[in-house]
Structures are given as structure tokens and as C-alpha cells.
Enzyme design. Structure first.
Site, PDB file in Angstrom:
ATOM      1  N   ARG A   8     -14.238  -7.437   2.451  1.00 24.32           N
ATOM      2  CA  ARG A   8     -12.979  -7.252   1.959  1.00 24.32           C
ATOM      3  C   ARG A   8     -12.170  -8.188   2.765  1.00 24.32           C
ATOM      4  NH1 ARG A   8     -10.246  -2.425   2.495  1.00 24.32           N
ATOM      5  NH2 ARG A   8      -8.823  -3.862   0.703  1.00 24.32           N
ATOM      6  N   HIS A  47      -7.204   1.072  -6.402  1.00 18.22           N
ATOM      7  CA  HIS A  47      -7.915   0.105  -5.117  1.00 18.22           C
ATOM      8  C   HIS A  47      -8.102  -1.286  -5.469  1.00 18.22           C
ATOM      9  CE1 HIS A  47      -7.836  -0.338  -0.608  1.00 18.22           C
ATOM     10  NE2 HIS A  47      -8.307   0.133  -0.841  1.00 18.22           N
ATOM     11  N   GLN A  59      -9.852  -3.288  -3.163  1.00 15.72           N
ATOM     12  CA  GLN A  59     -11.318  -2.958  -2.865  1.00 15.72           C
ATOM     13  C   GLN A  59     -12.774  -2.712  -3.669  1.00 15.72           C
ATOM     14  OE1 GLN A  59     -12.250  -1.096   0.364  1.00 15.72           O
ATOM     15  NE2 GLN A  59     -14.138  -1.095  -0.732  1.00 15.72           N
ATOM     16  N   ARG A 110       0.695  -1.324   0.386  1.00 15.43           N
ATOM     17  CA  ARG A 110      -0.364   0.305   0.033  1.00 15.43           C
ATOM     18  C   ARG A 110       0.757   1.428  -0.014  1.00 15.43           C
ATOM     19  NH1 ARG A 110      -5.024   1.897   3.513  1.00 15.43           N
ATOM     20  NH2 ARG A 110      -5.973   0.575   1.272  1.00 15.43           N
ATOM     21  N   CYS A 152     -16.544   2.567   1.364  1.00 14.11           N
ATOM     22  CA  CYS A 152     -15.268   2.008   1.032  1.00 14.11           C
ATOM     23  C   CYS A 152     -14.422   2.154   2.526  1.00 14.11           C
ATOM     24  CB  CYS A 152     -13.819   2.644  -0.014  1.00 14.11           C
ATOM     25  SG  CYS A 152     -13.289   3.940  -0.140  1.00 14.11           S
ATOM     26  N   ASP A 165     -16.862   7.791  -1.353  1.00 10.14           N
ATOM     27  CA  ASP A 165     -15.720   7.840  -0.427  1.00 10.14           C
ATOM     28  C   ASP A 165     -15.127   9.332  -0.075  1.00 10.14           C
ATOM     29  OD1 ASP A 165     -13.080   7.310   0.264  1.00 10.14           O
ATOM     30  OD2 ASP A 165     -12.018   7.395  -1.949  1.00 10.14           O
TER      31      ASP A 165
HETATM   32  N1   CP Z   1     -11.262   0.768   2.678  1.00  9.13           N
HETATM   33  C1   CP Z   1      -9.704   0.732   3.111  1.00  9.13           C
HETATM   34  O1   CP Z   1      -9.561   0.012   2.037  1.00  9.13           O
HETATM   35  O2   CP Z   1     -10.170   1.287   4.250  1.00  9.13           O
HETATM   36  P1   CP Z   1      -8.012   1.230   5.207  1.00  9.13           P
HETATM   37  O3   CP Z   1      -7.680   2.057   4.467  1.00  9.13           O
HETATM   38  O4   CP Z   1      -8.561   1.010   6.165  1.00  9.13           O
HETATM   39  O5   CP Z   1      -7.251   0.045   4.166  1.00  9.13           O
HETATM   40  N1  NVA Z   2      -9.352   7.756  -1.641  1.00  8.77           N
HETATM   41  C1  NVA Z   2      -9.233   6.972  -0.362  1.00  8.77           C
HETATM   42  C2  NVA Z   2      -9.684   5.412  -0.452  1.00  8.77           C
HETATM   43  C3  NVA Z   2      -9.357   4.955   1.348  1.00  8.77           C
HETATM   44  C4  NVA Z   2      -9.186   3.568   1.133  1.00  8.77           C
HETATM   45  C5  NVA Z   2      -7.454   6.877  -0.327  1.00  8.77           C
HETATM   46  O1  NVA Z   2      -7.062   6.664  -0.651  1.00  8.77           O
HETATM   47  O2  NVA Z   2      -7.814   7.894   0.553  1.00  8.77           O
END
Ligand code: CP
Ligand code: NVA
Length: 315
Positions: free
Chosen positions: A301, A137, A140, A110, A273, A232
């Protein structure tokens, strides 16, 4: 479940759903349902295996989903933040990938750049899973489609509307997976936050092949008839400096009860999400209300991530 076909996914990395055919995505989705249905069966399908979990950005769901899914199957997940390892600081990503590939069976990443997750896959020789980058992502999006199917059956021909920052990682991943699975996908966003034209053109073509439409509009009435309304955060991780600009651009696009009522359907579900900023992109009334499936989505998830790892990794 065609286990023979599932075997063809062995060894693959998941960097973006653009790399997979519709049939392959369908396999992951159906396998996720099986994994969820069997969640109380104790199995040890990752026994003796190791997973490197690299995090440049924070996470609750993604980290916990990977870690619990891998650990409860007997595998050993190792959490490595950028405070812990040399990644990109004192050592190149290529060299880090080479070393991790010698010690781990798979890698989760990540972080910021899509090119980092690609380099990890290219140089490690192990399956690499994109747990979120600035561009995509994908894990997700699989959980999102699973949640849609749990509520409405086959997602093909259903209507999913994303409202908010249409150029972010979540919107882009939904754009790809929906077009591949034949879901009618609309993005409602101000023009300044429309998804990039190149990805839009590509996904439009893919959607047409699967009998679906991709639409982008600034008009809230585009939610009419939606099976699911999705939003989101207005400010994604790494974009904190844009907070004031986003609040001003996106305030008219908040998902509140009057927006939900515009679908003119009582059974429309709300998806997010998470994490959510209640009072910005969504009201507490909607996300904590009866139409919300955000908590099922969060749980999903885990089952989708477990299915992805089982399909690509386990013996
Ligand atoms: N939806 C999601 O990816 O959540 P986190 O950022 O908590 O992993
Ligand atoms: N768009 C958001 C998603 C978090 C799961 C981010 O990148 O912060």
C-alpha cells in the site's frame, strides 16, 4: 520506466481506475516497483508540499501509507477527521474543497460517498486521491496487482478469484483494474451479493478487449486453477447493521484450507486487503499460513500510494 509518459499523469486525481487507460495503470504499476526498489534511498520529493488527509471512516493502512509516504519525502501531511473539520456539516463540500485547494497541494479522502471525492476533485483544483468510498478503493487495487506480479510476473492472463461480498468497494475496484490489465477475474458470491449489473457489463467489455474474462458464480469450484484467492470482510464500514444477514449469507464462502486446496495448485497465494476478521471470512490457518501474502500486500500500500502521489504531484 518511460519518465516522459509518467509526466502525463501530473495533476491527475485518482477517484476510480475507470478514469485511466490500461497503459496509464501499467505506468503506475511499473513506477510502484521502482519506488519500492529505491525504498532505502533518502529523497525529498515532496519537500515544501502539503497533503490534506480527510477521514470520515477509520483506517490503519491507508492513513499510515499516505502519511509516511508523504512525510518521509519531506512533505507535510495533515490528518483531518470529521470531528476536526466542517466537511459537509457546517460547510458544503464544494466550499471545503475550494478552501483546501488554496492551502494544500493535494487531498486524500476516505469516506462514504463517491460523489464527495468527485466534488473535492472538481472544486479544489488539486489532485485528489480516493482512499476508499462505499463504491471504490482504487489505491488498494494497485497494491493488490503489484503483489500478484511480485509472485507470478506479468498479471495479464493470470487468474484472481475474489470470494465474499462481491458488491463491495474492494471487489468492484478489483473488477475494474483486472479487466483493464487483462487479468481473468472471478467473483464467487451468493446471488444477493453479486456486483451490480452495469459495472459488470462494462468490465466484461473492457476485459474482452484485453483478452481476459470476468466471471461471477456462486459455485466454490470456480477457484480451480486460481493464482490468487482474495477475500475481504463480510461487513464493510457503514454496514454494521447487516452483520447477522451477512454471516448467514456468507458462512459457506469462508476461505479455509479446504477452499484453498480446491485450486488444485500448491502455489496459489492468498490475498486480503485487511483488516481481517479471523474465523469469519478467513481462517487463521490460511491468513497466517505459508500461502498468505496479506502482509506483503499491506506493505505494498505504501509504495503504490507513494508512486501515485509522485506521479501526479511531485515536481
Ligand atoms: N486495506 C485498508 O484500506 O486498510 P485500512 O482500512 O486500515 O486503511
Ligand atoms: N470493504 C472494506 C474494506 C476495508 C479496507 C470496508 O469498506 O470496510
Amino acid at each position: 520506466m518511460d519518465t516522459q509518459k509518467l509526466k502525463q499523469l501530473k495533476g491527475r486525481s485518482l477517484l476510480t481506475w475507470l478514469d485511466f487507460t490500461s497503459e496509464e495503470i501499467r505506468l503506475f504499476l511499473d513506477f510502484s516497483k521502482q519506488v519500492k526498489a529505491e525504498k532505502n534511498e533518502k529523497k525529498q520529493r515532496f519537500k515544501g508540499q502539503t497533503l490534506a488527509m480527510l477521514f470520515e471512516k477509520r483506517s490503519t493502512r491507508t492513513r499510515c501509507a499516505f502519511e509516511t509516504a508523504f512525510g518521509e519525502e519531506g512533505g507535510h501531511p495533515v490528518f483531518l477527521s470529521t470531528d476536526d473539520i466542517q466537511l459537509g456539516a457546517k460547510e458544503s463540500i464544494e466550499d471545503t474543497a475550494r478552501v483546501l485547494g488554496r492551502m494544500f497541494n493535494a487531498i486524500q479522502f476516505r469516506g462514504f460517498k463517491q460523489s464527495t471525492v468527485k466534488t473535492l476533485a472538481d472544486y479544489s483544483g488539486a489532485p485528489v486521491y480516493n482512499g476508499l468510498t462505499d463504491l471504490f478503493h482504487p489505491t488498494q487495487a494497485l497494491a493488490d496487482v503489484l503483489t500478484l506480479e511480485e509472485n507470478f510476473g506479468d498479471c495479464q492472463g493470470k487468474k484472481l478469484v475474489f470470494i465474499g461480498d462481491g458488491r463491495n468497494n474492494v471487489a468492484r475496484s478489483l473488477l475494474v483494474i483486472c479487466s483493464k490489465l487483462g487479468v481473468n477475474f472471478s467473483i464467487i458470491a451468493p446471488p444477493a451479493l453479486s456486483p451490480d449489473a452495469e459495472l459488470l457489463t462494462l468490465c466484461n467489455l473492457i476485459a474482452k478487449e484485453h483478452g481476459a474474462d470476468v466471471r461471477v458464480s456462486a459455485d466454490l469450484d470456480e477457484v480451480a486453477g486460481a493464482d490468487a484467492v482474495y477475500t475481504d470482510v463480510w461487513v464493510s464500514m457503514g454496514e454494521e447493521a447487516k452483520k447477522a444477514e451477512r454471516v448467514s449469507l456468507l458462512s459457506p464462502y469462508q476461505v479455509n484450507q479446504s477452499l484453498m486446496d480446491k485450486t488444485a495448485r500448491k502455489d496459489t497465494i492468498f490475498l486480503h486487503c485487511l483488516p481481517a476478521v479471523k474465523g469469519e471470512e478467513v481462517t487463521a490457518e490460511v491468513i497466517d499460513g505459508t500461502q498468505s501474502r496479506a502482509w506483503d500486500q499491506a506493505e505494498n500500500r505504501k509504495w503504490t500510494i507513494k508512486a501515485i502521489m509522485l506521479a501526479t504531484l511531485a515536481e
